[in-house]
Design a protein around this motif. Sequence first.
Motif, PDB file in Angstrom:
ATOM      1  N   ALA A  89       0.841  -1.205   0.000  1.00 65.56           N
ATOM      2  CA  ALA A  89       0.000   0.000   0.000  1.00 65.56           C
ATOM      3  C   ALA A  89       0.875   1.254   0.000  1.00 65.56           C
ATOM      4  O   ALA A  89       0.601   2.209  -0.743  1.00 65.56           O
ATOM      5  N   SER A  90       1.919   1.234   0.805  1.00 65.23           N
ATOM      6  CA  SER A  90       2.828   2.387   0.868  1.00 65.23           C
ATOM      7  C   SER A  90       3.485   2.634  -0.486  1.00 65.23           C
ATOM      8  O   SER A  90       3.585   3.782  -0.946  1.00 65.23           O
ATOM      9  N   GLY A  91       3.929   1.567  -1.122  1.00 65.03           N
ATOM     10  CA  GLY A  91       4.548   1.706  -2.446  1.00 65.03           C
ATOM     11  C   GLY A  91       3.578   2.255  -3.475  1.00 65.03           C
ATOM     12  O   GLY A  91       3.943   3.107  -4.302  1.00 65.03           O
ATOM     13  N   LEU A  92       2.328   1.773  -3.434  1.00 65.66           N
ATOM     14  CA  LEU A  92       1.318   2.274  -4.373  1.00 65.66           C
ATOM     15  C   LEU A  92       1.009   3.749  -4.128  1.00 65.66           C
ATOM     16  O   LEU A  92       0.863   4.534  -5.075  1.00 65.66           O
ATOM     17  N   ILE A  93       0.921   4.158  -2.871  1.00 67.90           N
ATOM     18  CA  ILE A  93       0.655   5.570  -2.548  1.00 67.90           C
ATOM     19  C   ILE A  93       1.835   6.442  -2.973  1.00 67.90           C
ATOM     20  O   ILE A  93       1.658   7.528  -3.545  1.00 67.90           O
ATOM     21  N   GLU A  94       3.046   5.958  -2.726  1.00 72.67           N
ATOM     22  CA  GLU A  94       4.234   6.708  -3.138  1.00 72.67           C
ATOM     23  C   GLU A  94       4.271   6.876  -4.657  1.00 72.67           C
ATOM     24  O   GLU A  94       4.553   7.961  -5.171  1.00 72.67           O
ATOM     25  N   LEU A  95       3.930   5.805  -5.353  1.00 72.70           N
ATOM     26  CA  LEU A  95       3.889   5.869  -6.814  1.00 72.70           C
ATOM     27  C   LEU A  95       2.803   6.840  -7.286  1.00 72.70           C
ATOM     28  O   LEU A  95       2.999   7.607  -8.235  1.00 72.70           O
ATOM     29  N   PHE A  96       1.654   6.817  -6.591  1.00 73.45           N
ATOM     30  CA  PHE A  96       0.582   7.769  -6.927  1.00 73.45           C
ATOM     31  C   PHE A  96       1.061   9.210  -6.758  1.00 73.45           C
ATOM     32  O   PHE A  96       0.790  10.072  -7.603  1.00 73.45           O
ATOM     33  N   LEU A  97       1.763   9.481  -5.657  1.00 71.98           N
ATOM     34  CA  LEU A  97       2.248  10.847  -5.410  1.00 71.98           C
ATOM     35  C   LEU A  97       3.239  11.287  -6.473  1.00 71.98           C
ATOM     36  O   LEU A  97       3.306  12.476  -6.810  1.00 71.98           O
ATOM     37  N   GLU A  98       3.990  10.343  -7.037  1.00 69.92           N
ATOM     38  CA  GLU A  98       4.963  10.691  -8.081  1.00 69.92           C
ATOM     39  C   GLU A  98       4.301  10.854  -9.444  1.00 69.92           C
ATOM     40  O   GLU A  98       4.738  11.681 -10.253  1.00 69.92           O
ATOM     41  N   THR A  99       3.259  10.057  -9.707  1.00 73.48           N
ATOM     42  CA  THR A  99       2.682  10.033 -11.054  1.00 73.48           C
ATOM     43  C   THR A  99       1.283  10.625 -11.141  1.00 73.48           C
ATOM     44  O   THR A  99       0.810  10.897 -12.244  1.00 73.48           O
ATOM     45  N   GLU A 125      -1.330   9.050 -10.843  1.00 75.22           N
ATOM     46  CA  GLU A 125      -2.149   8.030 -11.512  1.00 75.22           C
ATOM     47  C   GLU A 125      -3.219   7.558 -10.534  1.00 75.22           C
ATOM     48  O   GLU A 125      -2.957   6.785  -9.616  1.00 75.22           O
ATOM     49  N   ARG A 126      -4.443   8.034 -10.732  1.00 77.06           N
ATOM     50  CA  ARG A 126      -5.538   7.770  -9.791  1.00 77.06           C
ATOM     51  C   ARG A 126      -5.888   6.287  -9.681  1.00 77.06           C
ATOM     52  O   ARG A 126      -6.431   5.857  -8.675  1.00 77.06           O
ATOM     53  N   ALA A 127      -5.589   5.519 -10.677  1.00 69.30           N
ATOM     54  CA  ALA A 127      -5.906   4.082 -10.643  1.00 69.30           C
ATOM     55  C   ALA A 127      -5.123   3.347  -9.547  1.00 69.30           C
ATOM     56  O   ALA A 127      -5.498   2.248  -9.146  1.00 69.30           O
ATOM     57  N   LEU A 128      -4.070   3.989  -9.053  1.00 71.48           N
ATOM     58  CA  LEU A 128      -3.263   3.355  -7.999  1.00 71.48           C
ATOM     59  C   LEU A 128      -3.941   3.406  -6.627  1.00 71.48           C
ATOM     60  O   LEU A 128      -3.710   2.549  -5.781  1.00 71.48           O
ATOM     61  N   LEU A 129      -4.791   4.414  -6.411  1.00 75.97           N
ATOM     62  CA  LEU A 129      -5.423   4.575  -5.095  1.00 75.97           C
ATOM     63  C   LEU A 129      -6.352   3.417  -4.731  1.00 75.97           C
ATOM     64  O   LEU A 129      -6.281   2.908  -3.603  1.00 75.97           O
ATOM     65  N   PRO A 130      -7.205   2.940  -5.635  1.00 73.63           N
ATOM     66  CA  PRO A 130      -8.023   1.782  -5.274  1.00 73.63           C
ATOM     67  C   PRO A 130      -7.185   0.526  -4.975  1.00 73.63           C
ATOM     68  O   PRO A 130      -7.548  -0.277  -4.120  1.00 73.63           O
ATOM     69  N   LEU A 131      -6.054   0.388  -5.653  1.00 80.35           N
ATOM     70  CA  LEU A 131      -5.161  -0.746  -5.377  1.00 80.35           C
ATOM     71  C   LEU A 131      -4.574  -0.631  -3.973  1.00 80.35           C
ATOM     72  O   LEU A 131      -4.496  -1.621  -3.232  1.00 80.35           O
ATOM     73  N   ALA A 132      -4.159   0.580  -3.602  1.00 78.25           N
ATOM     74  CA  ALA A 132      -3.616   0.804  -2.257  1.00 78.25           C
ATOM     75  C   ALA A 132      -4.698   0.556  -1.212  1.00 78.25           C
ATOM     76  O   ALA A 132      -4.447  -0.072  -0.179  1.00 78.25           O
ATOM     77  N   GLN A 133      -5.899   1.033  -1.500  1.00 83.38           N
ATOM     78  CA  GLN A 133      -7.008   0.812  -0.577  1.00 83.38           C
ATOM     79  C   GLN A 133      -7.281  -0.680  -0.410  1.00 83.38           C
ATOM     80  O   GLN A 133      -7.527  -1.162   0.702  1.00 83.38           O
ATOM     81  N   SER A 134      -7.213  -1.416  -1.479  1.00 86.97           N
ATOM     82  CA  SER A 134      -7.438  -2.863  -1.438  1.00 86.97           C
ATOM     83  C   SER A 134      -6.388  -3.558  -0.566  1.00 86.97           C
ATOM     84  O   SER A 134      -6.706  -4.470   0.210  1.00 86.97           O
ATOM     85  N   ARG A 135      -5.132  -3.140  -0.684  1.00 87.96           N
ATOM     86  CA  ARG A 135      -4.063  -3.745   0.132  1.00 87.96           C
ATOM     87  C   ARG A 135      -4.265  -3.415   1.609  1.00 87.96           C
ATOM     88  O   ARG A 135      -4.035  -4.251   2.471  1.00 87.96           O
ATOM     89  N   LEU A 136      -4.690  -2.186   1.908  1.00 83.98           N
ATOM     90  CA  LEU A 136      -4.968  -1.824   3.303  1.00 83.98           C
ATOM     91  C   LEU A 136      -6.139  -2.641   3.846  1.00 83.98           C
ATOM     92  O   LEU A 136      -6.110  -3.114   4.991  1.00 83.98           O
ATOM     93  N   GLN A 137      -7.160  -2.853   3.038  1.00 85.50           N
ATOM     94  CA  GLN A 137      -8.295  -3.680   3.449  1.00 85.50           C
ATOM     95  C   GLN A 137      -7.842  -5.108   3.708  1.00 85.50           C
ATOM     96  O   GLN A 137      -8.281  -5.751   4.664  1.00 85.50           O
ATOM     97  N   SER A 138      -6.946  -5.598   2.883  1.00 82.33           N
ATOM     98  CA  SER A 138      -6.407  -6.947   3.076  1.00 82.33           C
ATOM     99  C   SER A 138      -5.705  -7.056   4.430  1.00 82.33           C
ATOM    100  O   SER A 138      -5.854  -8.061   5.140  1.00 82.33           O
TER     101      SER A 138
END
Length: 109
Positions: free
Chosen positions: A58-68, A70-83
Amino acid sequence: LICLWHNVGRTFTARSQFVADVASRNMKEAQLVCSTLKASREADTILNHNLKNAMAEASGLIELFLETAERALLPLAQSRLQSGMDWCKKRLLIMKLTAAKGVREPGLV
């Protein structure tokens, strides 16, 4: 006098048996506590491993979102946090499974 001595012997035997029974119960309770603690430690190890993975992803996806951005990364990060939260809910089940892994129950094959 012999009758008195016989009663003392019977009382001593009964008391000895009582002490042995209490000691046996205490030993069984101590073994149960030890096995429960061991299962708890094993469950925590499994939980910690899975939580660290979920949080790192989740941290990696959020970091990547902040760099790019790319909004599609946020639901993936949310999914990992839910997991990770789901793993927390599964801890009791994990503990029960790790406690029972040494127990063999007869069953149909």
